[in-house]
Design an enzyme around this catalytic site. Structure first.
Site, PDB file in Angstrom:
ATOM      1  N   GLU A 283     -56.184 -27.816 -71.018  1.00 54.67           N
ATOM      2  CA  GLU A 283     -54.918 -27.791 -70.285  1.00 54.67           C
ATOM      3  C   GLU A 283     -54.707 -26.455 -69.572  1.00 54.67           C
ATOM      4  O   GLU A 283     -55.026 -25.400 -70.112  1.00 54.67           O
ATOM      5  CB  GLU A 283     -53.765 -28.025 -71.267  1.00 54.67           C
ATOM      6  N   LYS A 343     -48.097 -34.535 -65.722  1.00 55.95           N
ATOM      7  CA  LYS A 343     -47.493 -34.749 -67.038  1.00 55.95           C
ATOM      8  C   LYS A 343     -46.057 -35.238 -66.887  1.00 55.95           C
ATOM      9  O   LYS A 343     -45.252 -34.654 -66.174  1.00 55.95           O
ATOM     10  CB  LYS A 343     -47.528 -33.443 -67.838  1.00 55.95           C
ATOM     11  N   CYS A 396     -51.203 -32.344 -73.510  1.00 54.70           N
ATOM     12  CA  CYS A 396     -50.605 -31.639 -74.646  1.00 54.70           C
ATOM     13  C   CYS A 396     -49.864 -32.610 -75.565  1.00 54.70           C
ATOM     14  O   CYS A 396     -50.420 -33.593 -76.029  1.00 54.70           O
ATOM     15  CB  CYS A 396     -49.700 -30.527 -74.142  1.00 54.70           C
TER      16      CYS A 396
END
Length: 521
Positions: A283, A343, A396
């Site tokens: 990430e 995201k 995440c």
């Protein structure tokens, strides 16, 4: 009556609160990395005794007494289970050390209200009958579902993870998911409370036998042979870069570090990146906007040869003060960004500030050094990369939300063949947090019957098969180059097809059993 049981039932004031706090704190030892799952029995048994002792002269006083016991037990559980959050505030201590108590104490204070609510609900169903453990299961599993849903949700360390953290006991998640495991966890670990009830010594034995049955089911599932997708040669890079080194002035050093690791020889059939079909970086790998840096993309294209790179990277739309930034996964081939996923479920206060205009006046900013924080992605989508099945991207802590993942998968025109989870747990150092994060992500593979490629900056990185088994693994806090093949997906699991109804049916069954207990009074 057993002396300790009598003491807990009759305790008043601060002794009662201290008992509840300590019981919750000890129960957190059932979580990663300790994983001593019998510890939850202390929490659940004491919960039964605390609710047995939640008596008063008025109905309102009974509920207040129950809520107080639940809050203190939850507070102990979350303080011990989430202490590692303090590491994030110290990673950039000059900016955030002052706010450390807000994370280490403030968040458990808030989360404990859900446990208090679960106790209140359980007390409304309570009875002297042995079936009152079903009331506790109904109350706490309902409150845990709420905790995972309200205000964007935070299902971290759900009680169901006590079973979910054990690979054998977790396999029934393929039937009823995390929230079904929560119901079972409370029932199983509360059952010893009935051992000292006259004529009910067989109930805890039943709990132990059911636990053994879960393990047997898991053993049968885990006896399945490993199967792999032909032609996919994967390489995961765990660069182990310190958070303090994610700086724009280290642009060249970071990029060279990734590229050098990517081309490392690791075995006779992996002499370098030329022997790899797909490469994965973690990430937010870059302290710059990769898609806008032609030099970096050109260098990646020339050094990675024919390997397709899937990497975490910040993405920008627009310019100047009106620019929007996204925490993304990008597919790069031939030095070009082919696809991106932004995201959707951002971390409050980590990646954006809720109610930003109001909260910013208090001097609070998000952890990521992005002007205004990240923006939410607009839609869920699958990524495509030649040689791989459709990919469900998860950035995440998106990997800890079972219902959101199930909903994303069911909404797609085609079923994905693999989940990709990129993360950077470097904020939390060598604490409990990365271990807990890994186990929650692993449970998604069992629920969905899908393999997962999990690549983390500081660990834990792994290639997981659809039973949650690691076919390749890199531990926490080390630099690693992880090579492996892609496990094949299973057909859609029962949970994947019925992810709403099956946990609900289990909860309704427990609820009605608790009502039967009340009618027997």
């Amino acid at each position: 009556m057993f002396a300790l049981q009598q003491y807990v039932v009759l305790a008043e004031g601060w002794p009662r609160r201290l008992v509840a706090f300590c019981a919750g704190a000890f129960g957190a030892l059932a979580l990663a990395p300790v994983n001593f799952f019998p510890a939850l029995a202390i929490s659940m048994v004491v919960s039964v005794w605390l609710l047995d002792g939640s008596t008063a002269s008025t109905f309102g006083a009974i509920l207040r007494r129950s809520a107080s016991a639940g809050w203190w037990l939850g507070f102990g559980y979350f303080v011990v289970g989430l202490w590692w959050l303090g590491a994030a505030f110290l990673a950039d201590g000059d900016r955030f050390a002052w706010a450390l108590p807000l994370g280490v104490v403030g968040l458990p204070v808030f989360l404990a209200f859900f446990t208090a609510l679960g106790f209140v609900f359980a007390r409304l169903l309570w009875s002297p009958s042995p079936l009152r453990i079903f009331a506790l299961a109904a109350g706490l599993s309902a409150s845990e579902w709420l905790r995972g849903s309200v205000l964007t949700g935070f299902p971290w360390n759900d009680f169901g993870m006590v079973l979910g953290g054990n690979l054998y006991l977790a396999q029934t998640a393929s039937i009823w998911g995390l929230y079904g495991l929560t119901v079972l966890s409370v029932l199983i670990f509360a059952s010893p409370a009935l051992f000292f009830q006259k004529g009910r010594k067989n109930v805890p034995v039943g709990g132990i036998l059911f636990l053994a049955l879960l393990g047997l089911f898991g053993a049968v599932r885990l006896s399945a042979p490993e199967r792999f997708v032909k032609g996919a040669r994967l390489r995961l890079i765990q660069p182990d870069v310190a958070i303090a080194d994610f700086r724009s002035d280290r642009r060249n050093q970071l990029l060279e570090h990734y590229l050098s690791l990517s081309d490392r020889a690791t075995s006779p059939d992996r002499n370098g990146v030329g022997d790899v079909t797909h490469l994965f970086w973690p990430e937010s790998s870059f302290p710059f906007i990769l898609s806008q840096d032609g030099g970096a993309l050109s260098l990646i294209g020339s050094r990675l040869q024919n390997a397709i790179l899937l990497t975490g990277a910040a993405r920008a739309e627009g310019e100047g003060p009106r620019a929007k930034y996204f925490n993304s996964i990008q597919v790069i081939s031939g030095g070009e960004v082919k696809e991106s996923y932004d995201k959707i479920h951002l971390v409050p206060f980590g990646e954006y500030i809720p109610f930003g205009d109001i909260v910013s006046r208090l001097g609070l900013t998000q952890f990521v050094d992005i002007p205004g924080g990240f923006s939410h992605g607009r839609s869920s989508r699958l990524l495509t990369a030649p040689g791989l099945p459709p990919i469900l991207p998860l950035v995440c802590y998106e990997s800890i939300f079972p219902n959101e993942i199930a909903d994303r998968i069911s909404s797609q025109a085609v079923r994905p063949g693999v989940m990709l989870n990129v993360t950077n747990d470097g904020w939390f150092g060598k604490t409990s947090g990365p271990y807990q994060h890994f186990e929650q992500a692993r449970l998604r593979t069992i629920e969905q019957g899908l393999p997962m490629i999990r690549v983390a900056n500081t660990g834990i990185s792994a290639i997981l098969d659809p039973f949650g088994r690691a076919t390749a693994y890199a531990p926490l806090g080390v630099e690693a180059v992880l090579d492996g093949e892609l496990p094949k997906a299973l057909p859609a699991t029962i949970y994947s097809r019925h992810w709403i109804i099956l946990p609900l049916i289990l909860w309704v069954a427990v609820f009605f059993v608790s009502l039967v207990g009340r009618r027997k009074v």
